[in-house]
Design a protein around this motif. Structure first.
Motif, mmCIF file in Angstrom:
data_model
loop_
_atom_site.group_PDB
_atom_site.id
_atom_site.type_symbol
_atom_site.label_atom_id
_atom_site.label_comp_id
_atom_site.label_asym_id
_atom_site.label_seq_id
_atom_site.Cartn_x
_atom_site.Cartn_y
_atom_site.Cartn_z
ATOM 1 N N ALA A 91 36.222 57.389 35.915
ATOM 2 C CA ALA A 91 37.016 57.967 34.836
ATOM 3 C C ALA A 91 38.509 57.715 35.034
ATOM 4 N N GLN A 92 38.968 57.773 36.279
ATOM 5 C CA GLN A 92 40.395 57.639 36.538
ATOM 6 C C GLN A 92 40.871 56.197 36.535
ATOM 7 N N VAL A 93 40.083 55.309 37.133
ATOM 8 C CA VAL A 93 40.519 53.914 37.314
ATOM 9 C C VAL A 93 39.599 52.937 36.600
ATOM 10 N N GLY A 94 38.285 53.172 36.663
ATOM 11 C CA GLY A 94 37.335 52.258 36.042
ATOM 12 C C GLY A 94 36.737 51.262 37.011
ATOM 13 N N ASP A 95 37.361 51.097 38.180
ATOM 14 C CA ASP A 95 36.861 50.147 39.177
ATOM 15 C C ASP A 95 36.906 50.830 40.543
ATOM 16 N N GLY A 96 36.244 50.225 41.530
ATOM 17 C CA GLY A 96 36.246 50.796 42.876
ATOM 18 C C GLY A 96 35.259 51.921 43.056
ATOM 19 N N THR A 97 34.263 52.018 42.169
ATOM 20 C CA THR A 97 33.293 53.109 42.256
ATOM 21 C C THR A 97 32.351 52.946 43.444
ATOM 22 N N THR A 158 44.628 41.068 37.712
ATOM 23 C CA THR A 158 43.907 42.312 37.983
ATOM 24 C C THR A 158 42.601 42.365 37.186
ATOM 25 N N ALA A 159 42.626 41.858 35.944
ATOM 26 C CA ALA A 159 41.394 41.820 35.151
ATOM 27 C C ALA A 159 40.381 40.865 35.781
ATOM 28 N N SER A 160 40.847 39.726 36.263
ATOM 29 C CA SER A 160 39.948 38.757 36.890
ATOM 30 C C SER A 160 39.358 39.328 38.176
ATOM 31 N N THR A 161 40.174 40.055 38.954
ATOM 32 C CA THR A 161 39.675 40.669 40.181
ATOM 33 C C THR A 161 38.600 41.707 39.869
ATOM 34 N N ALA A 162 38.820 42.487 38.801
ATOM 35 C CA ALA A 162 37.822 43.488 38.413
ATOM 36 C C ALA A 162 36.513 42.837 37.985
ATOM 37 N N ALA A 396 36.962 46.422 33.259
ATOM 38 C CA ALA A 396 38.168 45.587 33.241
ATOM 39 C C ALA A 396 39.230 46.177 32.314
ATOM 40 N N LEU A 397 38.810 46.739 31.180
ATOM 41 C CA LEU A 397 39.757 47.398 30.271
ATOM 42 C C LEU A 397 40.447 48.567 30.967
ATOM 43 N N CYS A 398 39.664 49.357 31.717
ATOM 44 C CA CYS A 398 40.234 50.492 32.456
ATOM 45 C C CYS A 398 41.244 50.024 33.493
ATOM 46 N N VAL A 399 40.907 48.960 34.208
ATOM 47 C CA VAL A 399 41.790 48.450 35.263
ATOM 48 C C VAL A 399 43.103 47.940 34.670
ATOM 49 N N TRP A 499 44.244 40.654 43.062
ATOM 50 C CA TRP A 499 45.132 41.806 42.928
ATOM 51 C C TRP A 499 44.366 43.004 42.378
ATOM 52 N N GLU A 500 44.757 44.178 42.846
ATOM 53 C CA GLU A 500 44.182 45.422 42.347
ATOM 54 C C GLU A 500 45.303 46.409 42.054
ATOM 55 N N PRO A 501 45.134 47.283 41.067
ATOM 56 C CA PRO A 501 46.160 48.310 40.833
ATOM 57 C C PRO A 501 46.297 49.212 42.058
ATOM 58 N N ALA A 502 47.518 49.559 42.402
ATOM 59 C CA ALA A 502 47.727 50.450 43.543
ATOM 60 C C ALA A 502 47.050 51.797 43.306
#
Length: 583
Positions: A91-97, A158-162, A396-399, A499-502
């Motif tokens: 919910a918060q980030v969209g990735d890294g679950t 960041t989208a490609s990494t996700a 990817a949209l969330c990221v 790359w990933e969002p901090a």
């Protein structure tokens, strides 16, 4: 009131209730969390494997951590904590679950030996929280702010990494620009908070995944249509669009309707009045200057033919979400009545077209005055593939949204975890006592991410992690070195564009730390058995004679007070015992 200092009756736990306390139950809870982490361990990273889960709703093929945790239906109360942090990360980030579950599971594994050796859980929690805060602060310190000129490139990376770890990773060159374009249009319009309502994802089985496309506007599947629909105009330039929440069809009489007449001609006047009502509505729609009429409610065969004769296009039973998006994009206002329709309530767009996409017909609105809405149309060979593609695009949209909001990124591929682990190991040497070992255990737990990336790709994790530790400790420029999954070596993942969002890592470290502390804080686990009588919980009836619990308890206490038995059975599996009142 109790008299004579009598103690209240003690109701023991129901028969079959599972209770455990102390170190054994804490170890049991940690083992349950380890089992959950092991269940999704192999899905991490670009080389992660998919899981096939067959349930009541059908077959799901996915490697998304939050999706898998939800479908596994974990019942263990302590392990449910990992499900919660996975949902929170989604919910918060969209990735890294998946990462957050692995990190929490590994942290508990590292702390298990301290629990077995008798270290108090409060001591563990104190130092784990301190280490977690240090890790978050270090990520904020390492995060790189992106200049405005490089913003688009940052979002693409960041989208490609996700998408790297998803089923559609080989098509990230197609989907990453779609995702970035959809989110940046909302960012420029200041409508980021509504992105889930304004960005639609439509699925059309069949065709090749490369046939997926983005509509900078609104697109939705053609709704149910009546005779006369084929005669309508299917393409307009600069059309006027009328949005309704009005039913445009003749309704049959209610079964209990009664009309009393004294002359047969009066019946015809009633029928004529009904037809006149519908024609007045249709005339009003045409008179306001609309070229396209969309309604949330049905548009019947009479209205369809009428609009076709007038050169208009109409569609009824349009989904509420789609109608809202059309309203946002075209500037039209949804009307609940056909009275006093004017040009001011009409929307417009550059082009409207009904287009064939696979086996479906789509209504497509483009070149809209308000560049708020976007529609991503996904194609694919199977329903499972398209469903997983939708989840991947959503992540990817969330990221990208989070990247735009924070503007700061870190390197992926396990680089940030290795750098933070090195920082915590160095910090641990500056403190005394058990805290040194606990902080060191936290640092060791962070290495689970690069290690699992290596294991899933089939590489020797021992050699690669040894190389990463050396690079991060000896090379001043080695802070962004992580796992090179393509070559089975190490590389500067920041230079490689991973790359990933901090905010992804910050939220992940916070959630994993809190989950570990929640598990450590539990000193007793009580699992009550299910009621033998399905309605017992709602009705308060516990025994076979359906006596209320309150009357059963009062009767038992009265018997004990009068010199009878001080203990006994209230019902199946329920015991009572009366105290002696200090006598």
């Amino acid at each position: 009131m109790m008299q004579g200092g009598a103690r209240p009756g003690i109701i023991l736990l129901r028969e079959g209730t599972d209770t455990s306390q102390g170190i054994p139950q804490l170890i049991s809870n940690i083992n349950a969390c380890q089992a959950v982490a092991d269940a999704i361990r192999s899905t991490l990273g670009p080389a992660g494997r998919d899981k096939l889960i067959a349930g009541p709703t059908g077959v799901t093929i996915s490697n998304d951590g939050a999706t898998l945790m939800k479908l596994l239906e974990i019942e263990h109360p302590a392990a449910q904590t990992l499900v919660d942090i996975s949902m929170s990360q989604d919910a918060q980030v969209g990735d890294g679950t998946t990462s957050v579950v692995l990190l929490a599971g590994e942290l508990l594994t590292r702390l298990k030996s301290f629990v077995e050796e008798g270290v108090h859980p409060q001591v563990l929690m104190t130092h784990v929280r301190a280490a977690g805060q240090l890790a978050v602060d270090k990520v904020k310190e390492l995060a790189i702010e992106t200049p405005p000129d490089d913003l688009y490139d940052m979002l693409i990376k960041t989208a490609s990494t996700a998408l790297n770890s998803k089923l559609i990773s080989s098509h990230k060159d197609l989907f990453a620009p779609m995702v970035v374009q959809a989110i940046t249009s909302l960012h420029n319009a200041g409508a980021m908070d509504e992105w889930e309502r304004l960005v639609a994802i439509k699925r059309i089985p069949g065709g090749d995944v490369r046939q997926s496309f983005l509509v900078s506007g609104v697109a939705f599947k053609k709704t149910f249509s009546y005779a006369g629909f084929d005669q309508m105009t299917k393409k307009f330039s600069q059309p006027k669009i009328l949005l309704l929440n009005v039913e445009l069809e003749l309704k049959s009489e209610k079964e209990n309707a009664e009309v009393r007449i004294t002359d047969p001609d009066q019946y015809q006047s009633i029928v004529d009045a009904e037809w006149q009502v519908i024609y007045d509505k249709l005339d009003a729609c045409v008179a306001c200057g609309a070229n396209i009429v969309l309604s949330k409610l049905p548009i019947g065969d009479l209205a369809t033919q009428y609009f076709a004769d007038k050169g208009l296009f109409c569609a009824g039973r349009v989904a509420d979400d789609d109608l809202r998006r059309v309203s946002k994009a075209t500037g039209g206002t949804t009307q609940t009545s056909c009275t006093d329709l004017s040009v001011s309530v009409l929307g417009t767009c550059g082009t409207f077209e009904e287009r064939q996409v696979g086996d479906e017909r789509f209504n497509v609105f483009t070149e809209c005055p308000q560049e708020l809405t976007s529609t991503i149309v996904l194609r694919g060979g199977t329903e499972q593939f398209i469903a997983e593609s939708e989840r991947s695009v959503h992540d990817a949209l969330c990221v990208v949204k989070r990247s735009l909001e924070s503007g700061a990124v870190v390197a992926g591929g396990g680089a940030i975890e290795m750098e933070v682990a090195k920082f915590l190991r160095d910090y641990a040497l500056t403190i005394d006592g058990k805290g040194q070992l606990i902080v060191g255990a936290y640092a060791k737990a962070l290495e689970v991410i690069p290690r699992q990336l290596c294991d899933n790709a089939g590489f020797d994790s021992t050699d690669i992690l040894a190389g990463l530790r050396k690079r991060h400790s000896q090379d001043a420029d080695g802070k962004w070195y992580g796992v090179d999954v393509a070559k089975g070596d190490i590389c500067d993942t920041f230079e490689s564009g991973v790359w990933e969002p901090a905010s992804n890592k910050i939220n992940s470290f916070d959630a994993a730390t809190e989950a570990a502390c929640v598990i450590l804080s539990i000193d007793e686990t009580v699992i009550a058995p299910r009621s033998r009588d399905p309605g017992a919980h709602q009705s308060g009836l516990m025994d076979q004679n359906s006596k209320p619990m309150s009357s059963m308890m009062n009767s038992a206490m009265a018997t004990a007070s009068s010199g009878g038995a001080r203990s006994g059975q209230l019902g199946p599996g329920v015991s009572y015992m009366k105290g002696r009142g200090g006598g």
